[in-house]
Scaffold this active site. Sequence first.
Site, PDB file in Angstrom:
ATOM      1  N   LYS A   1      -6.948   1.136  -3.241  1.00 54.82           N
ATOM      2  CA  LYS A   1      -6.600   0.483  -1.967  1.00 54.82           C
ATOM      3  C   LYS A   1      -6.635   1.482  -0.817  1.00 54.82           C
ATOM      4  CE  LYS A   1      -5.207  -2.202   1.224  1.00 54.82           C
ATOM      5  NZ  LYS A   1      -3.851  -2.724   1.379  1.00 54.82           N
TER       6      LYS A   1
ATOM      7  N   LYS B   1      -0.667   5.236   8.879  1.00 50.58           N
ATOM      8  CA  LYS B   1       0.119   5.504   7.662  1.00 50.58           C
ATOM      9  C   LYS B   1      -0.787   5.586   6.438  1.00 50.58           C
ATOM     10  CE  LYS B   1       1.690   2.314   5.234  1.00 50.58           C
ATOM     11  NZ  LYS B   1       1.323   1.568   3.990  1.00 50.58           N
TER      12      LYS B   1
ATOM     13  N   THR C   1       0.864  -1.180   0.000  1.00 58.56           N
ATOM     14  CA  THR C   1       0.000   0.000   0.000  1.00 58.56           C
ATOM     15  C   THR C   1       0.898   1.227   0.000  1.00 58.56           C
ATOM     16  OG1 THR C   1      -1.695  -1.185   1.245  1.00 58.56           O
ATOM     17  CG2 THR C   1      -1.849   1.218   1.195  1.00 58.56           C
TER      18      THR C   1
END
Length: 283
Positions: free
Chosen positions: A164, A232, A88
């Site tokens: 995503k 994150k 990701t």
Amino acid sequence: MEIGIIGLGAMGREIARNLGAAGHTVTAWNRSGGQVEGVHMVETPAQALQADVALTMLSDDAAIRSVLLDANLLSQVRPGLVHVVASTISVAFAEELTTSHRAAGIDYAAAPVLGRPDVAAKGELNVLAAGAPTVLEKVRPVLEIISKRIWYMGEEPPTAHAAKIACNMMITMAIEAMAEAVVLTEANGLARERFFDLILNTLFGSRSYQVYSTNIINDRYEPGFKAVLGLKDLRLAHAAAEQLGRNLPMLEAVRHQMTEAVNAGGGDRDWSVMADYTIRSVE
């Protein structure tokens, strides 16, 4: 097929194991070493790029930049390699990787995944794939082994990473929605397990609600996906929105709550610990 893997975290280990069990020759490099059954470990990431297909499963932009770009590994790959980034990462970095691979003459595809390590172990991930159709066709046999379904996101790799990031953003919104609902219902005498029985069987029956409502019911937040990594990903969503010049209010709300949960000591717990922070902060 010869498959290289760079990065063997909780997800990467399960993916590597399944690929080896399917009969492929799997070579892997991991910064912290380790062993995986059926996988040949190598000493350098360059060795993992001497394959037909290489999957990168490093944790973030900085790790990929350090391992691949700063070390100029794109000049050291086997000719004909297809490089698949399953991490990701930010949309901006995905754009940079697209440019750098094109300049190096290397086929590149994005394939971030939806699913936790237990889903990866079963080979039932949802893969969000993007890249040139001919490139995706080359890597399809690999992606089919690790997935329940491959979702085609388009020809440009950054599109899959945007999808995503958006998915993970929505999961955190679901976690926060459940937490705030518990605040209202428990204060009025309704046990959280009864409330979740209601919503799971009427309005919200998706896997995210099923998995994270169980954590909230049991007040148990064992790490499946760590909160620090969830934060994150919310930062990536914030950066993507900034890149578009857009303000996303719900995103900012959950980013604030996840930040507070991490700062309160929950960084290594499951990211649904954000719900615990929300519930306890009003007690």
